[in-house]
Design a protein around this motif. Sequence first.
Motif, mmCIF file in Angstrom:
data_model
loop_
_atom_site.group_PDB
_atom_site.id
_atom_site.type_symbol
_atom_site.label_atom_id
_atom_site.label_comp_id
_atom_site.label_asym_id
_atom_site.label_seq_id
_atom_site.Cartn_x
_atom_site.Cartn_y
_atom_site.Cartn_z
ATOM 1 N N TYR A 46 0.830 -1.204 0.000
ATOM 2 C CA TYR A 46 0.000 0.000 0.000
ATOM 3 C C TYR A 46 0.880 1.275 0.000
ATOM 4 O O TYR A 46 0.352 2.372 -0.143
ATOM 5 C CB TYR A 46 -0.904 -0.011 1.249
ATOM 6 N N ASP A 47 2.207 1.077 0.147
ATOM 7 C CA ASP A 47 3.170 2.210 0.214
ATOM 8 C C ASP A 47 3.750 2.425 -1.177
ATOM 9 O O ASP A 47 4.241 1.469 -1.811
ATOM 10 C CB ASP A 47 4.272 1.901 1.216
ATOM 11 N N SER A 48 3.700 3.666 -1.626
ATOM 12 C CA SER A 48 4.217 3.974 -2.971
ATOM 13 C C SER A 48 5.725 3.874 -3.031
ATOM 14 O O SER A 48 6.301 3.813 -4.127
ATOM 15 C CB SER A 48 3.770 5.385 -3.399
ATOM 16 N N ASP A 49 6.391 3.818 -1.896
ATOM 17 C CA ASP A 49 7.851 3.711 -1.900
ATOM 18 C C ASP A 49 8.294 2.262 -2.104
ATOM 19 O O ASP A 49 9.493 2.014 -2.332
ATOM 20 C CB ASP A 49 8.414 4.243 -0.571
ATOM 21 N N ILE A 50 7.428 1.386 -1.962
ATOM 22 C CA ILE A 50 7.781 -0.037 -2.118
ATOM 23 C C ILE A 50 7.400 -0.464 -3.520
ATOM 24 O O ILE A 50 6.238 -0.322 -3.918
ATOM 25 C CB ILE A 50 7.084 -0.897 -1.069
ATOM 26 N N HIS A 51 8.426 -0.981 -4.237
ATOM 27 C CA HIS A 51 8.195 -1.435 -5.603
ATOM 28 C C HIS A 51 8.641 -2.884 -5.718
ATOM 29 O O HIS A 51 9.625 -3.297 -5.108
ATOM 30 C CB HIS A 51 8.996 -0.564 -6.603
ATOM 31 N N TYR A 52 7.923 -3.628 -6.546
ATOM 32 C CA TYR A 52 8.279 -5.017 -6.839
ATOM 33 C C TYR A 52 8.672 -5.087 -8.304
ATOM 34 O O TYR A 52 7.940 -4.629 -9.187
ATOM 35 C CB TYR A 52 7.101 -5.982 -6.589
ATOM 36 N N GLY A 53 9.871 -5.637 -8.500
ATOM 37 C CA GLY A 53 10.363 -5.735 -9.866
ATOM 38 C C GLY A 53 10.563 -7.173 -10.282
ATOM 39 O O GLY A 53 10.024 -8.109 -9.679
ATOM 40 N N ASP A 54 11.362 -7.331 -11.311
ATOM 41 C CA ASP A 54 11.580 -8.678 -11.865
ATOM 42 C C ASP A 54 12.300 -9.562 -10.862
ATOM 43 O O ASP A 54 12.058 -10.788 -10.828
ATOM 44 C CB ASP A 54 12.421 -8.581 -13.146
ATOM 45 N N ILE A 55 13.214 -8.961 -10.084
ATOM 46 C CA ILE A 55 13.945 -9.782 -9.116
ATOM 47 C C ILE A 55 12.983 -10.373 -8.109
ATOM 48 O O ILE A 55 13.046 -11.561 -7.751
ATOM 49 C CB ILE A 55 15.017 -8.923 -8.418
ATOM 50 N N GLU A 56 12.071 -9.517 -7.597
ATOM 51 C CA GLU A 56 11.112 -10.000 -6.613
ATOM 52 C C GLU A 56 10.202 -11.085 -7.231
ATOM 53 O O GLU A 56 9.904 -12.110 -6.586
ATOM 54 C CB GLU A 56 10.268 -8.856 -6.075
ATOM 55 N N VAL A 57 9.802 -10.821 -8.487
ATOM 56 C CA VAL A 57 8.929 -11.799 -9.156
ATOM 57 C C VAL A 57 9.676 -13.107 -9.358
ATOM 58 O O VAL A 57 9.152 -14.205 -9.140
ATOM 59 C CB VAL A 57 8.411 -11.236 -10.483
ATOM 60 N N GLU A 58 10.971 -12.972 -9.795
ATOM 61 C CA GLU A 58 11.761 -14.185 -10.018
ATOM 62 C C GLU A 58 11.962 -14.935 -8.715
ATOM 63 O O GLU A 58 11.891 -16.172 -8.665
ATOM 64 C CB GLU A 58 13.111 -13.781 -10.613
ATOM 65 N N LEU A 59 12.218 -14.180 -7.643
ATOM 66 C CA LEU A 59 12.394 -14.815 -6.339
ATOM 67 C C LEU A 59 11.125 -15.551 -5.911
ATOM 68 O O LEU A 59 11.175 -16.686 -5.427
ATOM 69 C CB LEU A 59 12.789 -13.756 -5.312
ATOM 70 N N MET A 60 9.976 -14.924 -6.112
ATOM 71 C CA MET A 60 8.707 -15.563 -5.722
ATOM 72 C C MET A 60 8.414 -16.810 -6.586
ATOM 73 O O MET A 60 7.920 -17.810 -6.083
ATOM 74 C CB MET A 60 7.545 -14.557 -5.835
ATOM 75 N N ASN A 61 8.801 -16.662 -7.909
ATOM 76 C CA ASN A 61 8.640 -17.851 -8.780
ATOM 77 C C ASN A 61 9.505 -18.997 -8.295
ATOM 78 O O ASN A 61 9.098 -20.173 -8.274
ATOM 79 C CB ASN A 61 9.006 -17.499 -10.214
ATOM 80 N N PHE A 62 10.739 -18.639 -7.911
ATOM 81 C CA PHE A 62 11.672 -19.656 -7.440
ATOM 82 C C PHE A 62 11.130 -20.326 -6.175
ATOM 83 O O PHE A 62 11.187 -21.552 -6.028
ATOM 84 C CB PHE A 62 13.030 -18.998 -7.192
ATOM 85 N N ILE A 63 10.605 -19.515 -5.271
ATOM 86 C CA ILE A 63 10.074 -20.071 -4.021
ATOM 87 C C ILE A 63 8.828 -20.923 -4.297
ATOM 88 O O ILE A 63 8.630 -21.991 -3.706
ATOM 89 C CB ILE A 63 9.755 -18.933 -3.041
ATOM 90 N N SER A 64 7.961 -20.436 -5.229
ATOM 91 C CA SER A 64 6.718 -21.167 -5.522
ATOM 92 C C SER A 64 7.003 -22.563 -6.064
ATOM 93 O O SER A 64 6.293 -23.514 -5.772
ATOM 94 C CB SER A 64 5.853 -20.373 -6.512
#
Length: 873
Positions: free
Chosen positions: A171-189
């Motif tokens: 909900y915070d505009s200062d927090i962004h999710y990019g490809d690294i975060e997506v890749e990390l979540m894919n890896f964990i999933s």
Amino acid sequence: MFREETSQSTETVKLNKRIARLKVLALKYKRAEITQNALLDISNFAASVSTPEEFYSSLHQSLKKLIPADNFFIATLNSVSGKIEIPFFADEKDLHPEDSYPDEDLSEMLYKGLTGYVLKTEQALVCDNNTYKQLVASKAIIPRGSNCHQWVGVPIKSAESTTGVLVVQSYDSDIHYGDIEVELMNFISHHISAVIERLQYQEQLELAIETRTKELSIAYNKLKLEVYERRRAERLQQSLFEIADLATSNIDSQEFYEELHRVISHLIPINNCFVSLLNEERNTLSFPYFVSQFDLPPPKPRTISDGLTEYILLNRKPRLLERSDIDALIRSEEIYCEAPELNDTQEINQWIGLPLFIHGKVRGSLTIYSYSYSQNYQEKDLDLLTFVSQHIATAIEKKLSAESLQLSYEQLEEKVNERTQALACVNDDLEKEIHQRKRIERQLVHDAKHDNLTGLPNRAMFMERLSLSIKHVRRHTLDKFAVLFIDMDRFKLLNDTLGHLEGDRFLIETAKRLKLCIRSNDMLARLGGDEFVILLDSIGSQKDTEDVAERVLLELSRPFRLANQQLNSSASIGVAMSGQSHSDTSESVLRNADNAMYQAKSKGKGCYVIFDHGSNKLQVQELELENELKMAIEKGDLQLSYLPIMELDTERVIAFEPRLFWHHPTLGKVKQLQLNNIAEHCNMLIELDNYLLAIINDGFHTLEQQFGVDFHLQVSISSQHLNHKHALRALKNKVKQCCFDLSKLTLFFNEKAFVQNTNNHINAFEKLSSLNVQLGIEAYGSAHSAISSLTFLPIQSLKLDPSYTTHLESEQYLKLIKAYYSAARALDLEIFAVGVSSKADCQVLSDIGFEKGQGIALGKVFELNDSKKQVCA
């Protein structure tokens, strides 16, 4: 120097770039190390956690070390139901969707949102406000939840399908999710999909185990209850068997009821009980068994009152009564109102009463009660006891029956002993009676085959002996025998005049004389009345039989001394020889001898006749003629002729004598005299007279038309009509049926029959006179009856016997004729001459005084044209 500075500056730039690259690599290695450590942590706690909730919570904490993941939830797809579930949810603003949208279906709502979008596309989604608006605008999703700055969803994939979604949002505009975060979540999933499946399987397995455990627990409880019920049923069955055995056991009543108490105690605890029974009259109550935990004395028998036991007997239903129930019955005065002294229930806590039914009637009760509040009976105990009470009633009924039967046996044994002694006393008398009975039986056997009067063999014994002789002759053709049928000629007259006692003496004397005429191997028997038969066995020739017959005739012709006077008698004998026919039987031989005896009687009596088939054939012809006469009367083949009766001087017809005749196909014309002889031989004179009267009635009016009305009919009637009242009544009815004036009818009866039975004729003449018919005697003078008898006979006419008219030349006959005429005139009787055959006869009779007569000189017999009628006699 500038070059050196330039060179140094270039090196510095390169170093700075290298340093920056090294920093990036160091950061990457550091992040890789963090990621690796996080995955190691995930692997560690994935292996150690026991529930999905612990795993999801630990995963959330590990993921927060890698990326900002304060707002995180996991959505999984249930493989069985196909619905989306949220096993873990953490959010700063929103509640769990089930709580936020309690009225909506969670799975359906998630399918329409971003989570469902990721499941359907099976691709990771980084959604900011622009992307969110585009998806909403394209109706790919339906907006749900609070607005966020950025939303990231990564599919959780197993081998071939998507099983869930990992979601983080900020909900915070200062927090962004990019490809690294997506890749990390894919890896964990990819690494947690197997763990999630294992945990889900483990959860399902535990759920299944729990469900199965519950089912097994329920089954165990049911089985435990079934085992209890089975054991209870076995105890009940065993108790019923024991009760059945008690019913047939050879024990006394007290032991029987004690054993019943013991058997029931195996089912429920019983410290206090008693059995009550009604007597046969149902007015007295007894207590054959009573047991109390306080050793109270048993109640004494009493008359029926209003006690608690009588209450059960009256209502005919088992009852479980509490203390309050008993008090309520007492207050309502249903019990112990008439007999309050019977009330000893003050200390009783519970009371069970069970009626005992024997043959559908209440014959007693079983009562169980308790004083202790700790011992409570329930409805199931009442049901159990109700069922058992039926068998108890049967056992008691059998026991009572056995005792009654035993008592009956004892009484019977006493009676048998008494009877045996009595029989022993009369045994000697019985033996004497048996000997007497055997003697009587021998006498009865003798009497059954012998005549009681003469002691001779009777018909049955004679026929047996005759049958044996016939069989003997058939085997030995040279041997012969003969049968003599003997009939005493004057026995009826002797019996009627001297009485039956003298008649019996006559028969006894006859039997003695006949015995003197035969040999010892011959047989003399009496058939009945005055008929005797002799069987001459083993004779040489017919001459031997004739000698015996002559000897019998000679012996029986000697005078008999009866009633102090001598009487002469004779016999007629019929002889039948053996060997006359191969089909001879005892009946046919005896019948042949009987026929020969009748031939001897017809020859003048006092003689014998030997049977031959030629004479028998003549008798058969006579029998056929008799049968033909019967058929002729039935068919109306007999015809009527009339003999005129005239005045002797004027020859005027004054009367007619109807006579029957018969045109026989072989004999020709058979006249009235022959018809009478045939009818007399076959006992049909009454039928012939009835036929004559009927045909006279039918032809009377024709006779009136031809000769006027001034004439009479003179009809000869057989005296058989007068022998008994039934025949006389039938004659009167037949005469009444005539449709002409009966005063013109004169019925003539023969003088011989009048002499033989005078009393019957006198009585019958008086009854016939009431019909207004005239009566007369014909053939007068043939029996020489006393003239004085005419004085008391209600007759009007006499007809002389024709023999007097044929002897008019005899002085003696003329004297008799004049005497008869004078007597008739003196008695005002009309007299007719019969058999007038010439004018000279008419003159002689006229000189004597006769005015009327009949004969060939006074007119011949004539027939009317319609005199032949079909009349049924």
